[in-house]
Design a protein around this motif. Structure first.
Motif, PDB file in Angstrom:
ATOM      1  N   HIS A   1       0.689  55.496  38.192  1.00  0.00           N
ATOM      2  CA  HIS A   1       1.301  56.152  37.201  1.00  0.00           C
ATOM      3  C   HIS A   1       2.083  55.656  36.004  1.00  0.00           C
ATOM      4  O   HIS A   1       2.744  54.785  36.392  1.00  0.00           O
ATOM      5  N   CYS A   2       1.616  55.612  34.886  1.00  0.00           N
ATOM      6  CA  CYS A   2       2.478  54.894  33.482  1.00  0.00           C
ATOM      7  C   CYS A   2       3.702  55.412  33.801  1.00  0.00           C
ATOM      8  O   CYS A   2       4.544  54.814  33.569  1.00  0.00           O
ATOM      9  N   LEU A   3       4.632  56.712  34.455  1.00  0.00           N
ATOM     10  CA  LEU A   3       5.586  57.277  34.550  1.00  0.00           C
ATOM     11  C   LEU A   3       6.622  57.427  33.006  1.00  0.00           C
ATOM     12  O   LEU A   3       5.767  56.780  31.718  1.00  0.00           O
TER      13      LEU A   3
ATOM     14  N   GLN B   1      10.903  58.212  19.363  1.00  0.00           N
ATOM     15  CA  GLN B   1      11.374  59.028  20.840  1.00  0.00           C
ATOM     16  C   GLN B   1      11.932  58.411  21.654  1.00  0.00           C
ATOM     17  O   GLN B   1      12.391  57.748  21.583  1.00  0.00           O
ATOM     18  N   LYS B   2      12.563  59.325  22.799  1.00  0.00           N
ATOM     19  CA  LYS B   2      13.156  58.818  23.856  1.00  0.00           C
ATOM     20  C   LYS B   2      11.926  57.571  24.934  1.00  0.00           C
ATOM     21  O   LYS B   2      11.290  57.731  24.430  1.00  0.00           O
ATOM     22  N   SER B   3      12.762  57.049  25.627  1.00  0.00           N
ATOM     23  CA  SER B   3      11.572  55.656  26.678  1.00  0.00           C
ATOM     24  C   SER B   3      13.106  55.007  27.398  1.00  0.00           C
ATOM     25  O   SER B   3      14.588  55.079  26.699  1.00  0.00           O
ATOM     26  N   THR B   4      12.269  54.370  28.702  1.00  0.00           N
ATOM     27  CA  THR B   4      13.271  54.298  29.590  1.00  0.00           C
ATOM     28  C   THR B   4      12.815  52.990  29.710  1.00  0.00           C
ATOM     29  O   THR B   4      13.342  52.229  29.674  1.00  0.00           O
ATOM     30  N   ARG B   5      11.181  53.340  29.924  1.00  0.00           N
ATOM     31  CA  ARG B   5      10.819  51.023  30.439  1.00  0.00           C
ATOM     32  C   ARG B   5      10.614  50.310  29.055  1.00  0.00           C
ATOM     33  O   ARG B   5      10.722  49.578  29.190  1.00  0.00           O
ATOM     34  N   THR B   6      10.225  51.524  28.284  1.00  0.00           N
ATOM     35  CA  THR B   6       9.267  50.814  26.817  1.00  0.00           C
ATOM     36  C   THR B   6      10.727  50.155  26.663  1.00  0.00           C
ATOM     37  O   THR B   6      10.969  48.803  26.113  1.00  0.00           O
ATOM     38  N   ARG B   7      11.986  50.501  26.589  1.00  0.00           N
ATOM     39  CA  ARG B   7      13.403  50.306  25.890  1.00  0.00           C
ATOM     40  C   ARG B   7      13.329  49.363  27.065  1.00  0.00           C
ATOM     41  O   ARG B   7      14.175  47.849  26.790  1.00  0.00           O
TER      42      ARG B   7
ATOM     43  N   SER C   1       7.592  49.301  18.108  1.00  0.00           N
ATOM     44  CA  SER C   1       8.357  50.527  17.798  1.00  0.00           C
ATOM     45  C   SER C   1       7.677  51.038  18.777  1.00  0.00           C
ATOM     46  O   SER C   1       6.498  51.233  18.419  1.00  0.00           O
ATOM     47  N   ARG C   2       8.265  52.693  18.944  1.00  0.00           N
ATOM     48  CA  ARG C   2       7.839  53.822  19.551  1.00  0.00           C
ATOM     49  C   ARG C   2       7.487  54.389  18.371  1.00  0.00           C
ATOM     50  O   ARG C   2       8.474  55.324  18.093  1.00  0.00           O
ATOM     51  N   VAL C   3       6.378  55.293  17.856  1.00  0.00           N
ATOM     52  CA  VAL C   3       6.301  56.570  16.345  1.00  0.00           C
ATOM     53  C   VAL C   3       5.697  57.301  17.180  1.00  0.00           C
ATOM     54  O   VAL C   3       5.022  57.283  17.941  1.00  0.00           O
TER      55      VAL C   3
ATOM     56  N   ASN D   1       6.127  46.340  36.099  1.00  0.00           N
ATOM     57  CA  ASN D   1       5.292  45.205  35.252  1.00  0.00           C
ATOM     58  C   ASN D   1       5.345  45.374  33.798  1.00  0.00           C
ATOM     59  O   ASN D   1       5.252  44.727  33.108  1.00  0.00           O
ATOM     60  N   ARG D   2       5.826  46.508  33.297  1.00  0.00           N
ATOM     61  CA  ARG D   2       6.004  46.246  32.004  1.00  0.00           C
ATOM     62  C   ARG D   2       6.798  45.392  31.659  1.00  0.00           C
ATOM     63  O   ARG D   2       6.831  44.711  30.437  1.00  0.00           O
ATOM     64  N   LEU D   3       7.895  45.273  32.334  1.00  0.00           N
ATOM     65  CA  LEU D   3       9.082  43.422  31.832  1.00  0.00           C
ATOM     66  C   LEU D   3       8.090  42.939  32.241  1.00  0.00           C
ATOM     67  O   LEU D   3       8.421  41.448  31.439  1.00  0.00           O
TER      68      LEU D   3
HETATM   69  N1   CP Z   1       5.102  54.404  30.259  1.00  0.00           N
HETATM   70  C1   CP Z   1       6.438  54.385  29.755  1.00  0.00           C
HETATM   71  O1   CP Z   1       5.823  53.463  28.036  1.00  0.00           O
HETATM   72  O2   CP Z   1       7.824  54.576  29.826  1.00  0.00           O
HETATM   73  P1   CP Z   1       9.117  55.758  28.584  1.00  0.00           P
HETATM   74  O3   CP Z   1       8.492  56.031  27.898  1.00  0.00           O
HETATM   75  O4   CP Z   1       9.995  55.694  29.399  1.00  0.00           O
HETATM   76  O5   CP Z   1       8.991  53.993  28.084  1.00  0.00           O
END
Ligand code: CP
Length: 338
Positions: A280-282, A61-67, A113-115, A308-310
């Motif tokens: 908020h996890c965003l 799936q898509k991701s901003t913060r995790t990626r 991995s994001r699954v 803080n994800r980083l």
């Molecule tokens: N909170 C979170 O996991 O953001 P992303 O989906 O952008 O990785």
């Protein structure tokens, strides 16, 4: 107990799939390592603890913060991350998750991995010989949970005792809600899911929270009663529809959640705590689950939480890369010569 005095320990598990698999002392250890490394890097220190190490980042799936956070963490620690986005590799077309796991485990030092389905992350962990980190499944979001707890400690209410801290998750019982229930009660806090009955946290997760509370103090409840907001130190929310039910028509979820479960200035005031922080996890759907006035307001810590994800990912790759103690020893040595 001062939880930051615990000694660093090697991981007892190869993989980081769910915070529920870990003891309190292990979770605290990851948080502690993450915060020390953050301080060191913020002071201008450099680390090469993961020199020449590689992390495969496999996304369904898509991701901003995790990626971004994992890729930046690997770069800052001297390693490299490979972004294996949906459609970029053979997975899903000509190759199974099991075969993918074997191959990645033979070339890379770690896999994140994001699954779509939790079974997929379990299969990756089973078939890969290297550590696998869960970057979110339909069941849990454990790396988010570590970053969230770092944020709570960063914004700890002055003088508050561990077992008196109250964190209220508002809205839909997403995987973020499940992990928050688990990790916050493991640290001894009081967890509330405040949401409609047809979106309530499952009995399974409430039971996990209650068992943690028996062991560590604190509590875990679900409630529809706005009185439960009183005394909250943190109000946390997530979107009202996840990646897994995005086909749900907007009118349906708005009927379930709006206006009662929107985090707005009135809800923040209902905590009767002027210092209550907002999390908020965003990503956020602005002016649905949270108003601009709260997300961008003075009590919002959502942007610190994102950063803080980083902080968390650096700690996680050092911990599961099994170089946590070496890194702490190195930092200690550098600080002594400064
Ligand atoms: N909170 C979170 O996991 O953001 P992303 O989906 O952008 O990785």
């Amino acid at each position: 107990m001062d939880i930051f005095t615990l000694k660093h320990q090697e991981p007892t598990k190869k993989d980081f799939i769910d915070t529920a698999d870990f003891e309190q002392s292990e979770i605290v250890d990851i948080i502690k390592l993450s915060r020390i490394v953050r301080s060191y890097i913020k002071e201008g220190g450099t680390l090469e603890s993961l020199y020449h190490k590689t992390l495969a980042m496999l996304f369904e799936q898509k991701s901003t913060r995790t990626r971004v956070s994992f890729e930046v963490a690997m770069a800052q620690l001297g390693g490299h991350a490979l972004n294996l986005a949906p459609g970029a590799i053979q997975l899903g077309a000509h190759e199974t998750i099991e075969d993918t796991a074997i191959v990645l485990g033979r070339m890379c030092d770690m896999v994140m991995s994001r699954v779509d389905k939790h079974e997929s992350i379990e299969a990756l962990a089973k078939y890969s010989k290297v550590p696998v980190i869960n970057g979110m499944s339909d069941r849990v979001h454990p790396t988010q949970g570590i970053g969230d707890m770092i944020t709570v400690f960063d914004h700890w209410p002055k003088g508050k005792k561990i077992n008196d801290l109250k964190i209220v998750f508002v809205g839909d019982a997403t995987q973020v809600c499940n992990t928050l229930c688990e990790i916050s009660t493991k640290l001894g806090f009081n967890f509330v899911h405040y949401g409609p009955e047809n979106h309530k946290i499952s009995d399974e997760w409430l039971e996990i929270g209650r068992k943690n509370a028996e062991k560590y103090g604190g509590s875990a409840i679900w409630s529809e009663d706005p009185e439960t907001l009183k005394g909250a130190d943190f109000i946390y929310t997530d979107v009202w529809y996840g990646l897994y039910d995005k086909e749900t028509p907007k009118e349906v979820y708005m009927k379930d959640f709006y206006p009662k479960y929107q985090v707005n200035d009135e809800m923040m005031a209902a905590t009767e705590n002027p210092n209550c922080k907002f999390m908020h996890c965003l990503p956020a759907n602005r002016n649905e689950e949270v108003t601009d006035s709260v997300l961008d307001g003075p009590n919002s810590v959502a942007w610190d939480e994102a950063e803080n994800r980083l902080t968390a990912q650096r700690g996680l790759v050092l911990y599961f890369g099994r170089v946590g103690q070496k890194t702490l020893d190195y930092i200690k040595g550098q600080k002594e010569v400064k």
